[in-house]
Design a protein around this motif. Structure first.
Motif, PDB file in Angstrom:
ATOM      1  N   UNK A  27      -5.976   2.923   9.206  1.00 46.94           N
ATOM      2  CA  UNK A  27      -5.761   1.478   9.121  1.00 46.94           C
ATOM      3  C   UNK A  27      -6.460   0.736  10.260  1.00 46.94           C
ATOM      4  N   UNK A  28      -6.933  -0.493   9.970  1.00 48.14           N
ATOM      5  CA  UNK A  28      -7.650  -1.256  11.000  1.00 48.14           C
ATOM      6  C   UNK A  28      -6.711  -1.775  12.087  1.00 48.14           C
ATOM      7  N   UNK A  29      -7.288  -2.080  13.242  1.00 45.94           N
ATOM      8  CA  UNK A  29      -6.542  -2.600  14.389  1.00 45.94           C
ATOM      9  C   UNK A  29      -5.682  -3.805  14.003  1.00 45.94           C
ATOM     10  N   UNK A  30      -6.211  -4.659  13.132  1.00 46.39           N
ATOM     11  CA  UNK A  30      -5.450  -5.864  12.752  1.00 46.39           C
ATOM     12  C   UNK A  30      -4.099  -5.498  12.121  1.00 46.39           C
ATOM     13  N   UNK A  31      -4.066  -4.396  11.380  1.00 44.93           N
ATOM     14  CA  UNK A  31      -2.789  -3.944  10.795  1.00 44.93           C
ATOM     15  C   UNK A  31      -1.828  -3.462  11.879  1.00 44.93           C
ATOM     16  N   UNK A  32      -2.358  -2.744  12.848  1.00 45.68           N
ATOM     17  CA  UNK A  32      -1.517  -2.265  13.946  1.00 45.68           C
ATOM     18  C   UNK A  32      -0.974  -3.443  14.753  1.00 45.68           C
ATOM     19  N   UNK A  33      -1.833  -4.455  14.933  1.00 47.14           N
ATOM     20  CA  UNK A  33      -1.409  -5.644  15.693  1.00 47.14           C
ATOM     21  C   UNK A  33      -0.268  -6.378  14.988  1.00 47.14           C
ATOM     22  N   UNK A  34      -0.343  -6.369  13.666  1.00 54.20           N
ATOM     23  CA  UNK A  34       0.724  -7.022  12.906  1.00 54.20           C
ATOM     24  C   UNK A  34       2.055  -6.272  13.095  1.00 54.20           C
ATOM     25  N   UNK A  35       1.986  -4.961  13.055  1.00 58.75           N
ATOM     26  CA  UNK A  35       3.198  -4.152  13.263  1.00 58.75           C
ATOM     27  C   UNK A  35       3.705  -4.310  14.697  1.00 58.75           C
ATOM     28  N   UNK A 211       6.379   7.319   8.922  1.00 58.48           N
ATOM     29  CA  UNK A 211       6.165   6.548   7.701  1.00 58.48           C
ATOM     30  C   UNK A 211       4.879   5.732   7.771  1.00 58.48           C
ATOM     31  N   UNK A 212       4.007   5.957   6.795  1.00 60.63           N
ATOM     32  CA  UNK A 212       2.716   5.276   6.746  1.00 60.63           C
ATOM     33  C   UNK A 212       2.618   4.307   5.592  1.00 60.63           C
ATOM     34  N   UNK A 213       2.398   4.836   4.392  1.00 56.50           N
ATOM     35  CA  UNK A 213       2.085   3.966   3.248  1.00 56.50           C
ATOM     36  C   UNK A 213       3.181   2.958   2.907  1.00 56.50           C
ATOM     37  N   UNK A 218      -1.081   1.763   0.671  1.00 53.82           N
ATOM     38  CA  UNK A 218      -1.753   3.054   0.454  1.00 53.82           C
ATOM     39  C   UNK A 218      -3.087   3.090   1.194  1.00 53.82           C
ATOM     40  N   UNK A 219      -3.499   4.308   1.513  1.00 56.67           N
ATOM     41  CA  UNK A 219      -4.723   4.474   2.286  1.00 56.67           C
ATOM     42  C   UNK A 219      -5.922   4.723   1.359  1.00 56.67           C
ATOM     43  N   UNK A 220      -7.072   4.087   1.686  1.00 57.21           N
ATOM     44  CA  UNK A 220      -8.296   4.474   0.977  1.00 57.21           C
ATOM     45  C   UNK A 220      -9.143   5.250   1.957  1.00 57.21           C
ATOM     46  N   UNK A 221      -9.395   6.497   1.647  1.00 56.19           N
ATOM     47  CA  UNK A 221     -10.197   7.320   2.559  1.00 56.19           C
ATOM     48  C   UNK A 221     -11.693   7.125   2.285  1.00 56.19           C
TER      49      UNK A 221
END
Ligand SMILES: *Cc1c(COP(=O)(O)O)cnc(C)c1O
Length: 221
Positions: A27-35, A211-213, A218-221
């Motif tokens: 996941x991109x940094x922006x997603x981590x920042x949101x969490x 817990x991820x998804x 969901x993740x796109x590899x």
């Protein structure tokens, strides 16, 4: 649902004895920042390089958990900052973590990964390997690692009874070993449960879910 909404919903459901690791791999940094903005401080990654890139740019009060399989030659890249290594499945790896931790004057907390699933592809120790690892003379000399718990992954299957059986087997091993203590061994954490099975895992005694998804989608590899 947004990341924040998903995160808060899951947190509300968790008993306060259970720690949530937000699995942010791919996941991109922006997603981590949101969490992070929603209060999350523990993140799990399964690739050392990706975790290190994220550690470099994210706030320093985050605890980084390595949840994936660890290659011995890459331990040095995370030794400075990693907070918990979930996937330790050999004495050789533990020795390398100890060596790199020492260079940074740290003691690195580790979980031993147990093989509980039916699939032969999943990593981990069986009961005998676990006993021989923690009973070995070498293990007792490793002053820069602390084994603080066990980790396991259930078979990826819809059969709830099977998954429940595997989690309860791990809980039993965990409980029986909690009585065994030494300077670098004190089992407090039982890491089991992911998006699809964390409720079952908690029923069977999990103290830490990864817990991820269900948080990030969901993740796109
Ligand atoms: C990816 C991963 C998870 C999270 O999986 P989800 O199904 O997305 O919650 C948990 N544990 C490990 C070891 C993983 O690699």
């Amino acid at each position: 649902m947004s990341i924040k909404e998903s995160l808060l919903k899951i947190k509300k459901e968790l008993p306060n004895t259970v720690t949530l690791v937000a699995v942010s791999k791919t996941k991109p940094i922006s997603d981590l920042e949101e969490a992070y903005a929603a209060g999350q401080r523990i993140f799990g990654e399964n690739k050392i390089q990706e975790m290190t890139q994220k550690w470099e740019v994210m706030p320093k009060d985050i605890q980084w958990h390595m949840i994936g399989h660890v290659q011995t030659n890459k331990v040095k890249y995370m030794a400075e900052y990693v907070s918990l290594v979930h996937g330790v499945d050999s004495l050789k790896l533990l020795k390398e973590i100890n060596k790199q931790a020492k260079k940074h004057n740290r003691v690195i907390n580790c979980l031993l990964q147990m093989h509980i699933a039916e699939e032969s592809t999943k990593f981990g120790l069986d009961k005998e390997e676990l006993n021989s690892l923690i009973g070995s003379d070498v293990f007792k000399t490793l002053k820069n690692v602390n084994v603080v718990g066990l980790m396991g992954m259930a078979t990826f299957i819809d059969n709830k009874n099977q998954v429940k059986k595997e989690f309860s087997m791990l809980k039993e091993i965990f409980s029986s070993l909690q009585r065994v203590k030494s300077t670098n061994l004190d089992l407090k954490i039982l890491s089991m449960g992911m998006s699809g099975d964390y409720k079952l895992a908690i029923d069977q005694g999990s103290t830490m879910v990864r817990i991820g998804s269900s948080i990030f989608g969901s993740r796109n590899y």
